[in-house]
Design a protein around this motif. Structure first.
Motif, PDB file in Angstrom:
ATOM      1  N   LEU A  37       0.824  -1.201   0.000  1.00  0.00           N
ATOM      2  CA  LEU A  37       0.000   0.000   0.000  1.00  0.00           C
ATOM      3  C   LEU A  37       0.861   1.255   0.000  1.00  0.00           C
ATOM      4  CD1 LEU A  37      -2.892   1.058   0.062  1.00  0.00           C
ATOM      5  CD2 LEU A  37      -2.778   1.005   2.555  1.00  0.00           C
ATOM      6  N   GLY A  38       1.921   1.262   0.797  1.00  0.00           N
ATOM      7  CA  GLY A  38       2.830   2.404   0.823  1.00  0.00           C
ATOM      8  C   GLY A  38       3.510   2.614  -0.519  1.00  0.00           C
ATOM      9  N   GLY A  39       3.952   1.533  -1.146  1.00  0.00           N
ATOM     10  CA  GLY A  39       4.578   1.635  -2.464  1.00  0.00           C
ATOM     11  C   GLY A  39       3.607   2.112  -3.528  1.00  0.00           C
ATOM     12  N   LEU A  40       2.370   1.648  -3.452  1.00  0.00           N
ATOM     13  CA  LEU A  40       1.350   2.058  -4.406  1.00  0.00           C
ATOM     14  C   LEU A  40       1.059   3.557  -4.284  1.00  0.00           C
ATOM     15  CD1 LEU A  40      -0.614   0.916  -6.555  1.00  0.00           C
ATOM     16  CD2 LEU A  40      -2.274   0.680  -4.715  1.00  0.00           C
ATOM     17  N   ILE A  41       0.934   4.031  -3.058  1.00  0.00           N
ATOM     18  CA  ILE A  41       0.682   5.459  -2.844  1.00  0.00           C
ATOM     19  C   ILE A  41       1.866   6.281  -3.334  1.00  0.00           C
ATOM     20  CG2 ILE A  41       0.401   7.234  -1.073  1.00  0.00           C
ATOM     21  CD1 ILE A  41      -1.252   5.163   0.519  1.00  0.00           C
ATOM     22  N   ALA A  42       3.081   5.843  -3.034  1.00  0.00           N
ATOM     23  CA  ALA A  42       4.273   6.581  -3.460  1.00  0.00           C
ATOM     24  C   ALA A  42       4.387   6.628  -4.975  1.00  0.00           C
ATOM     25  CB  ALA A  42       5.526   5.953  -2.851  1.00  0.00           C
ATOM     26  N   SER A  43       4.176   5.499  -5.645  1.00  0.00           N
ATOM     27  CA  SER A  43       4.325   5.487  -7.103  1.00  0.00           C
ATOM     28  C   SER A  43       3.265   6.341  -7.783  1.00  0.00           C
ATOM     29  CB  SER A  43       4.283   4.063  -7.634  1.00  0.00           C
ATOM     30  OG  SER A  43       3.009   3.502  -7.447  1.00  0.00           O
ATOM     31  N   ASN A  44       2.034   6.293  -7.294  1.00  0.00           N
ATOM     32  CA  ASN A  44       0.990   7.115  -7.898  1.00  0.00           C
ATOM     33  C   ASN A  44       1.166   8.592  -7.585  1.00  0.00           C
ATOM     34  OD1 ASN A  44      -0.437   5.159  -9.307  1.00  0.00           O
ATOM     35  ND2 ASN A  44      -1.566   4.544  -7.499  1.00  0.00           N
ATOM     36  N   THR A  45       1.774   8.917  -6.469  1.00  0.00           N
ATOM     37  CA  THR A  45       2.049  10.314  -6.157  1.00  0.00           C
ATOM     38  C   THR A  45       3.142  10.855  -7.074  1.00  0.00           C
ATOM     39  OG1 THR A  45       1.420   9.951  -3.861  1.00  0.00           O
ATOM     40  CG2 THR A  45       2.695  11.917  -4.325  1.00  0.00           C
ATOM     41  N   LEU A  46       4.132  10.043  -7.394  1.00  0.00           N
ATOM     42  CA  LEU A  46       5.231  10.493  -8.232  1.00  0.00           C
ATOM     43  C   LEU A  46       4.813  10.748  -9.677  1.00  0.00           C
ATOM     44  CD1 LEU A  46       8.171   8.321  -6.909  1.00  0.00           C
ATOM     45  CD2 LEU A  46       7.734  10.746  -6.501  1.00  0.00           C
ATOM     46  N   ILE A  47       3.751  10.114 -10.157  1.00  0.00           N
ATOM     47  CA  ILE A  47       3.351  10.331 -11.541  1.00  0.00           C
ATOM     48  C   ILE A  47       2.375  11.484 -11.712  1.00  0.00           C
ATOM     49  CG2 ILE A  47       3.776   7.947 -12.244  1.00  0.00           C
ATOM     50  CD1 ILE A  47       0.712   7.563 -12.229  1.00  0.00           C
ATOM     51  N   LEU A  48       2.048  12.204 -10.637  1.00  0.00           N
ATOM     52  CA  LEU A  48       1.173  13.363 -10.764  1.00  0.00           C
ATOM     53  C   LEU A  48       1.849  14.392 -11.657  1.00  0.00           C
ATOM     54  CD1 LEU A  48      -0.092  13.847  -7.112  1.00  0.00           C
ATOM     55  CD2 LEU A  48      -1.370  12.951  -9.030  1.00  0.00           C
ATOM     56  N   CYS A  49       1.096  14.984 -12.553  1.00  0.00           N
ATOM     57  CA  CYS A  49       1.698  15.974 -13.430  1.00  0.00           C
ATOM     58  C   CYS A  49       0.759  17.149 -13.627  1.00  0.00           C
ATOM     59  CB  CYS A  49       2.074  15.356 -14.774  1.00  0.00           C
ATOM     60  SG  CYS A  49       0.716  15.040 -15.893  1.00  0.00           S
ATOM     61  N   SER A  50       1.350  18.243 -14.033  1.00  0.00           N
ATOM     62  CA  SER A  50       0.567  19.407 -14.428  1.00  0.00           C
ATOM     63  C   SER A  50       0.795  19.616 -15.923  1.00  0.00           C
ATOM     64  CB  SER A  50       0.969  20.644 -13.624  1.00  0.00           C
ATOM     65  OG  SER A  50       2.324  20.951 -13.855  1.00  0.00           O
ATOM     66  N   VAL A  51      -0.191  20.165 -16.573  1.00  0.00           N
ATOM     67  CA  VAL A  51      -0.133  20.353 -18.020  1.00  0.00           C
ATOM     68  C   VAL A  51      -0.142  21.845 -18.316  1.00  0.00           C
ATOM     69  CG1 VAL A  51      -1.344  19.945 -20.182  1.00  0.00           C
ATOM     70  CG2 VAL A  51      -1.306  18.174 -18.449  1.00  0.00           C
ATOM     71  N   ALA A  52       0.794  22.267 -19.158  1.00  0.00           N
ATOM     72  CA  ALA A  52       0.814  23.634 -19.651  1.00  0.00           C
ATOM     73  C   ALA A  52       0.671  23.568 -21.164  1.00  0.00           C
ATOM     74  CB  ALA A  52       2.108  24.327 -19.258  1.00  0.00           C
ATOM     75  N   ILE A  53      -0.164  24.445 -21.689  1.00  0.00           N
ATOM     76  CA  ILE A  53      -0.427  24.435 -23.121  1.00  0.00           C
ATOM     77  C   ILE A  53       0.003  25.775 -23.690  1.00  0.00           C
ATOM     78  CG2 ILE A  53      -2.235  24.280 -24.861  1.00  0.00           C
ATOM     79  CD1 ILE A  53      -3.757  22.526 -22.776  1.00  0.00           C
ATOM     80  N   THR A  54       0.907  25.717 -24.665  1.00  0.00           N
ATOM     81  CA  THR A  54       1.338  26.926 -25.365  1.00  0.00           C
ATOM     82  C   THR A  54       0.919  26.799 -26.824  1.00  0.00           C
ATOM     83  OG1 THR A  54       3.514  26.036 -25.954  1.00  0.00           O
ATOM     84  CG2 THR A  54       3.330  27.149 -23.818  1.00  0.00           C
ATOM     85  N   LYS A  55       1.241  27.799 -27.590  1.00  0.00           N
ATOM     86  CA  LYS A  55       0.877  27.790 -28.999  1.00  0.00           C
ATOM     87  C   LYS A  55       1.545  26.638 -29.750  1.00  0.00           C
ATOM     88  CE  LYS A  55       0.957  30.666 -33.092  1.00  0.00           C
ATOM     89  NZ  LYS A  55       1.415  31.899 -33.694  1.00  0.00           N
ATOM     90  N   ASP A  56       2.800  26.355 -29.431  1.00  0.00           N
ATOM     91  CA  ASP A  56       3.558  25.347 -30.166  1.00  0.00           C
ATOM     92  C   ASP A  56       3.768  24.039 -29.410  1.00  0.00           C
ATOM     93  OD1 ASP A  56       3.894  27.075 -32.325  1.00  0.00           O
ATOM     94  OD2 ASP A  56       5.630  28.032 -31.386  1.00  0.00           O
ATOM     95  N   PHE A  57       3.611  24.050 -28.087  1.00  0.00           N
ATOM     96  CA  PHE A  57       3.977  22.878 -27.293  1.00  0.00           C
ATOM     97  C   PHE A  57       2.894  22.495 -26.288  1.00  0.00           C
ATOM     98  CE2 PHE A  57       8.109  24.567 -28.531  1.00  0.00           C
ATOM     99  CZ  PHE A  57       8.770  23.417 -28.938  1.00  0.00           C
ATOM    100  N   LEU A  58       2.869  21.212 -25.998  1.00  0.00           N
ATOM    101  CA  LEU A  58       2.142  20.656 -24.860  1.00  0.00           C
ATOM    102  C   LEU A  58       3.223  20.281 -23.858  1.00  0.00           C
ATOM    103  CD1 LEU A  58      -0.335  19.406 -23.414  1.00  0.00           C
ATOM    104  CD2 LEU A  58       0.113  17.322 -24.695  1.00  0.00           C
ATOM    105  N   ILE A  59       3.196  20.871 -22.686  1.00  0.00           N
ATOM    106  CA  ILE A  59       4.256  20.668 -21.701  1.00  0.00           C
ATOM    107  C   ILE A  59       3.698  19.887 -20.518  1.00  0.00           C
ATOM    108  CG2 ILE A  59       5.929  21.798 -20.184  1.00  0.00           C
ATOM    109  CD1 ILE A  59       5.691  24.237 -22.135  1.00  0.00           C
ATOM    110  N   LEU A  60       4.301  18.727 -20.253  1.00  0.00           N
ATOM    111  CA  LEU A  60       3.938  17.902 -19.107  1.00  0.00           C
ATOM    112  C   LEU A  60       5.009  18.090 -18.052  1.00  0.00           C
ATOM    113  CD1 LEU A  60       3.075  14.654 -21.076  1.00  0.00           C
ATOM    114  CD2 LEU A  60       1.498  16.402 -20.306  1.00  0.00           C
ATOM    115  N   ASN A  61       4.618  18.581 -16.878  1.00  0.00           N
ATOM    116  CA  ASN A  61       5.562  18.854 -15.801  1.00  0.00           C
ATOM    117  C   ASN A  61       5.291  17.894 -14.648  1.00  0.00           C
ATOM    118  OD1 ASN A  61       7.473  20.047 -14.173  1.00  0.00           O
ATOM    119  ND2 ASN A  61       6.144  21.726 -13.557  1.00  0.00           N
ATOM    120  N   TYR A  62       6.301  17.094 -14.288  1.00  0.00           N
ATOM    121  CA  TYR A  62       6.212  16.169 -13.160  1.00  0.00           C
ATOM    122  C   TYR A  62       7.026  16.764 -12.011  1.00  0.00           C
ATOM    123  CZ  TYR A  62       4.593  12.987 -16.767  1.00  0.00           C
ATOM    124  OH  TYR A  62       3.893  12.407 -17.789  1.00  0.00           O
TER     125      TYR A  62
END
Length: 181
Positions: A37-62
């Motif tokens: 359970l601890g490993g599952l929570i840690a791994s899913n927390t690490l893959i959280l990302c934010s998305v930024a959208i610009t005119k030319d790029f889709l930026i995924l920030n982890y």
């Protein structure tokens, strides 16, 4: 979340060591459950990302792992979208549904799940605006197909439970009640 997952892993390891010293080998399931359970929570927390959208790029920030991926809109050669859920077992009646988006760009496969980003609808709208119509049609078809398969399987499971499992359980309960008298 990270501290909580580390705490669960630590407690699981401590329980595991304590149960092995006393020679109780069957009790290994409980500490391993904490570690998992601890490993599952840690791994899913690490893959959280934010998305930024610009005119030319889709930026995924982890932010938790310090990675940033920039995908040029023009370089997206193929895309796919699947229906996903948080359902983990047949008895789970409350679950979330979402989408898994796959973008293929410059020989790389980028996967984004709507559970891991803050504003998934904004990303979906931008994809609809910027992708080729054939890719949008393919994504919609794949999503509808996987959604239909999930709900068909869910309905089959519930029917099976009501027609086979529930009557067997009721018969066993009635037999136990009769034999107890």
């Amino acid at each position: 979340m990270i501290f909580g997952s580390l705490f669960l892993i630590g407690i699981g390891i401590k329980f595991l060591l304590d149960t092995q010293e006393s020679g109780i080998n069957w009790a290994i399931v409980f500490p391993l459950g904490f570690i998992f359970l601890g490993g599952l929570i840690a791994s899913n927390t690490l893959i959280l990302c934010s998305v930024a959208i610009t005119k030319d790029f889709l930026i995924l920030n982890y932010p938790l792992i310090g990675r940033k991926k920039s995908i040029e809109w023009k370089s997206i050669s193929d895309a796919g979208m699947r229906f996903i859920t948080t359902k983990s077992s047949g008895s789970d009646y409350s679950f979330r549904t979402g989408k898994e988006i796959r973008l293929f760009s410059n020989g790389k496969n980028h996967r984004i799940t709507t559970f891991t980003i803050k504003d998934p609808e904004k990303l979906i709208l931008e994809l609809k605006k910027r992708l080729d119509s054939s890719l949008k049609t393919k994504m919609k078809k794949e999503y509808k197909e996987t959604e239909r398969e999930f709900w068909k399987g869910e309905n089959d499971y519930r029917n099976w439970m009501m027609k086979i499992v529930l009557p067997i359980c009721l018969i066993i309960l009635a037999l136990l009640w009769i034999l107890k008298k």
